[in-house]
Design a protein around this motif. Structure first.
Motif, mmCIF file in Angstrom:
data_model
loop_
_atom_site.group_PDB
_atom_site.id
_atom_site.type_symbol
_atom_site.label_atom_id
_atom_site.label_comp_id
_atom_site.label_asym_id
_atom_site.label_seq_id
_atom_site.Cartn_x
_atom_site.Cartn_y
_atom_site.Cartn_z
ATOM 1 N N LEU A 292 0.829 -1.208 0.000
ATOM 2 C CA LEU A 292 0.000 0.000 0.000
ATOM 3 C C LEU A 292 0.860 1.253 0.000
ATOM 4 N N ARG A 293 1.916 1.230 0.778
ATOM 5 C CA ARG A 293 2.793 2.404 0.825
ATOM 6 C C ARG A 293 3.431 2.651 -0.545
ATOM 7 N N ALA A 294 3.916 1.586 -1.181
ATOM 8 C CA ALA A 294 4.580 1.739 -2.474
ATOM 9 C C ALA A 294 3.614 2.185 -3.555
ATOM 10 N N VAL A 295 2.418 1.572 -3.598
ATOM 11 C CA VAL A 295 1.445 1.945 -4.619
ATOM 12 C C VAL A 295 0.947 3.364 -4.374
ATOM 13 N N GLY A 296 0.736 3.727 -3.103
ATOM 14 C CA GLY A 296 0.281 5.073 -2.786
ATOM 15 C C GLY A 296 1.266 6.141 -3.223
ATOM 16 N N ALA A 297 2.544 5.778 -3.256
ATOM 17 C CA ALA A 297 3.559 6.745 -3.676
ATOM 18 C C ALA A 297 3.513 6.990 -5.179
ATOM 19 N N VAL A 298 3.137 5.958 -5.939
ATOM 20 C CA VAL A 298 3.147 6.120 -7.400
ATOM 21 C C VAL A 298 1.760 6.429 -7.962
ATOM 22 N N ARG A 299 0.692 6.057 -7.236
ATOM 23 C CA ARG A 299 -0.668 6.333 -7.711
ATOM 24 C C ARG A 299 -1.593 6.562 -6.512
ATOM 25 N N PRO A 300 -1.511 7.719 -5.878
ATOM 26 C CA PRO A 300 -2.421 8.000 -4.750
ATOM 27 C C PRO A 300 -3.876 7.847 -5.194
ATOM 28 N N HIS A 301 -4.696 7.258 -4.321
ATOM 29 C CA HIS A 301 -6.083 7.020 -4.700
ATOM 30 C C HIS A 301 -6.914 6.865 -3.424
ATOM 31 N N PRO A 302 -8.149 7.389 -3.407
ATOM 32 C CA PRO A 302 -8.991 7.270 -2.208
ATOM 33 C C PRO A 302 -9.232 5.828 -1.769
ATOM 34 N N GLU A 303 -9.273 4.872 -2.706
ATOM 35 C CA GLU A 303 -9.528 3.487 -2.312
ATOM 36 C C GLU A 303 -8.380 2.901 -1.491
ATOM 37 N N LEU A 304 -7.169 3.372 -1.722
ATOM 38 C CA LEU A 304 -6.057 2.934 -0.884
ATOM 39 C C LEU A 304 -6.232 3.454 0.532
ATOM 40 N N ASP A 305 -6.749 4.676 0.663
ATOM 41 C CA ASP A 305 -7.005 5.244 1.983
ATOM 42 C C ASP A 305 -8.118 4.480 2.694
ATOM 43 N N VAL A 306 -9.152 4.088 1.936
ATOM 44 C CA VAL A 306 -10.244 3.306 2.523
ATOM 45 C C VAL A 306 -9.716 1.982 3.068
ATOM 46 N N LEU A 307 -8.874 1.305 2.290
ATOM 47 C CA LEU A 307 -8.315 0.025 2.730
ATOM 48 C C LEU A 307 -7.451 0.201 3.965
ATOM 49 N N ALA A 308 -6.615 1.239 3.979
ATOM 50 C CA ALA A 308 -5.745 1.476 5.132
ATOM 51 C C ALA A 308 -6.567 1.764 6.380
ATOM 52 N N ALA A 309 -7.672 2.504 6.238
ATOM 53 C CA ALA A 309 -8.518 2.823 7.390
ATOM 54 C C ALA A 309 -9.304 1.601 7.857
ATOM 55 N N ALA A 310 -9.731 0.766 6.912
ATOM 56 C CA ALA A 310 -10.513 -0.425 7.260
ATOM 57 C C ALA A 310 -9.664 -1.471 7.973
ATOM 58 N N LEU A 311 -8.367 -1.540 7.618
ATOM 59 C CA LEU A 311 -7.471 -2.545 8.184
ATOM 60 C C LEU A 311 -6.185 -1.857 8.640
ATOM 61 N N PRO A 312 -6.251 -1.122 9.740
ATOM 62 C CA PRO A 312 -5.085 -0.341 10.170
ATOM 63 C C PRO A 312 -3.860 -1.183 10.509
ATOM 64 N N GLU A 313 -4.066 -2.476 10.826
ATOM 65 C CA GLU A 313 -2.918 -3.346 11.095
ATOM 66 C C GLU A 313 -2.252 -3.806 9.805
ATOM 67 N N GLY A 314 -2.863 -3.453 8.682
ATOM 68 C CA GLY A 314 -2.357 -3.851 7.366
ATOM 69 C C GLY A 314 -3.210 -4.952 6.777
ATOM 70 N N PRO A 315 -3.544 -4.869 5.486
ATOM 71 C CA PRO A 315 -4.298 -5.944 4.842
ATOM 72 C C PRO A 315 -3.382 -7.111 4.508
ATOM 73 N N HIS A 316 -3.973 -8.264 4.350
ATOM 74 C CA HIS A 316 -3.196 -9.356 3.783
ATOM 75 C C HIS A 316 -2.742 -8.949 2.380
ATOM 76 N N GLN A 317 -1.574 -9.406 1.995
ATOM 77 C CA GLN A 317 -0.989 -8.991 0.719
ATOM 78 C C GLN A 317 -1.934 -9.183 -0.475
ATOM 79 N N PRO A 318 -2.615 -10.343 -0.625
ATOM 80 C CA PRO A 318 -3.492 -10.491 -1.794
ATOM 81 C C PRO A 318 -4.629 -9.475 -1.833
ATOM 82 N N VAL A 319 -5.172 -9.133 -0.661
ATOM 83 C CA VAL A 319 -6.239 -8.132 -0.617
ATOM 84 C C VAL A 319 -5.678 -6.774 -1.041
ATOM 85 N N GLY A 320 -4.523 -6.422 -0.509
ATOM 86 C CA GLY A 320 -3.878 -5.181 -0.924
ATOM 87 C C GLY A 320 -3.548 -5.178 -2.392
ATOM 88 N N LEU A 321 -3.097 -6.313 -2.912
ATOM 89 C CA LEU A 321 -2.742 -6.410 -4.327
ATOM 90 C C LEU A 321 -3.966 -6.216 -5.211
#
Length: 242
Positions: free
Chosen positions: A118-147
């Motif tokens: 999420l951090r890497a993708v957010g750096a190259v393509r910021p998007h509200p859906e990345l923020d939604v995922l980060a807020a929904a799973l503050p401990e971090g999503p599982h990699q496939p969900v993030g992918l």
């Protein structure tokens, strides 16, 4: 002679990142931490189960058909879910994948990779859906969900998300084999090429299930990977984080 001016094309949707984005996501050099993980290969090498290119191919075929196929199904589903500001559907997917990951060490590694992704993708393509995922799973999503979410914001669909998940599941251990076994890089990548038809078939199956209820997604496990991951996590000295 009269020249007719060609009208401008009607405006359409903005072009997507397409294949270029898929290659970036699946590249081991992408700064999402995958290069630090062997996908269970380091423990398999230490146990003598993988000694050469033939063993590596057997290991990878088993890995992608089990945990890789499960990861691909969840990546495809996360990519295909409608956008939801509450993040409820993504939390449900993440909880179902957590239940399919018996090893605490693998759960921790998956979430660590998800946060880094999420951090890497957010750096190259910021998007509200990345923020939604980060807020929904503050401990971090599982990699496939993030992918899956990352693939969607980069303009990709469920099939591409599944393909990227499977490529990562195979290419990570194959790259690690070069260091762990002193394997010829050409031999390691030859294994990946031979895996192509299997990866393609698994990606199609995963994409076909993208709209299924979370509880009905693939639940294919690899008990030996779970057991060896716990052993590997206790090593005092190791080359890879998992």
């Amino acid at each position: 002679m009269t020249h007719r001016q060609t009208p401008d094309p009607a405006p359409g949707p903005a072009p997507t990142a397409g294949l270029s984005a898929l290659l970036v996501l699946a590249d081991g050099r992408f700064p999402a931490g995958g290069h630090a993980h062997s996908g269970g290969l380091e423990a398999a090498v230490a146990a003598g189960r993988v000694r050469d290119a033939a063993d590596l191919e057997s290991f990878l075929r088993g890995r992608v058909a089990t945990s890789g196929a499960t990861a691909a199904a969840f990546a495809a589903a996360a990519c295909g879910r409608p956008a939801d500001p509450s993040g409820a559907a993504l939390r449900e997917l993440d909880a179902e994948l957590d239940a399919r990951t018996p090893s605490p060490a693998l759960r921790a590694a998956s979430r660590r990779l998800g946060r880094q992704l999420l951090r890497a993708v957010g750096a190259v393509r910021p998007h509200p859906e990345l923020d939604v995922l980060a807020a929904a799973l503050p401990e971090g999503p599982h990699q496939p969900v993030g992918l899956g979410v990352a693939a969607r914001v980069l303009g990709l669909g469920p099939h591409a998300a599944a393909t990227a998940a499977l490529h990562e599941a195979a290419s990570g251990p194959a790259t690690a084999a070069v260091r762990l076994l002193g394997l010829d890089p050409f031999a390691a990548h030859g294994v990946l090429v031979r895996l192509g038809p299997q990866l393609d078939a698994l990606a199609r199956d995963a994409a076909a299930s993208a709209s299924a209820a979370a509880a009905r997604l693939a639940a294919l496990g690899a008990p030996m990977l779970d057991i060896s991951a716990q052993t590997h996590a206790a090593w005092e000295v190791r080359l890879f984080a998992s």
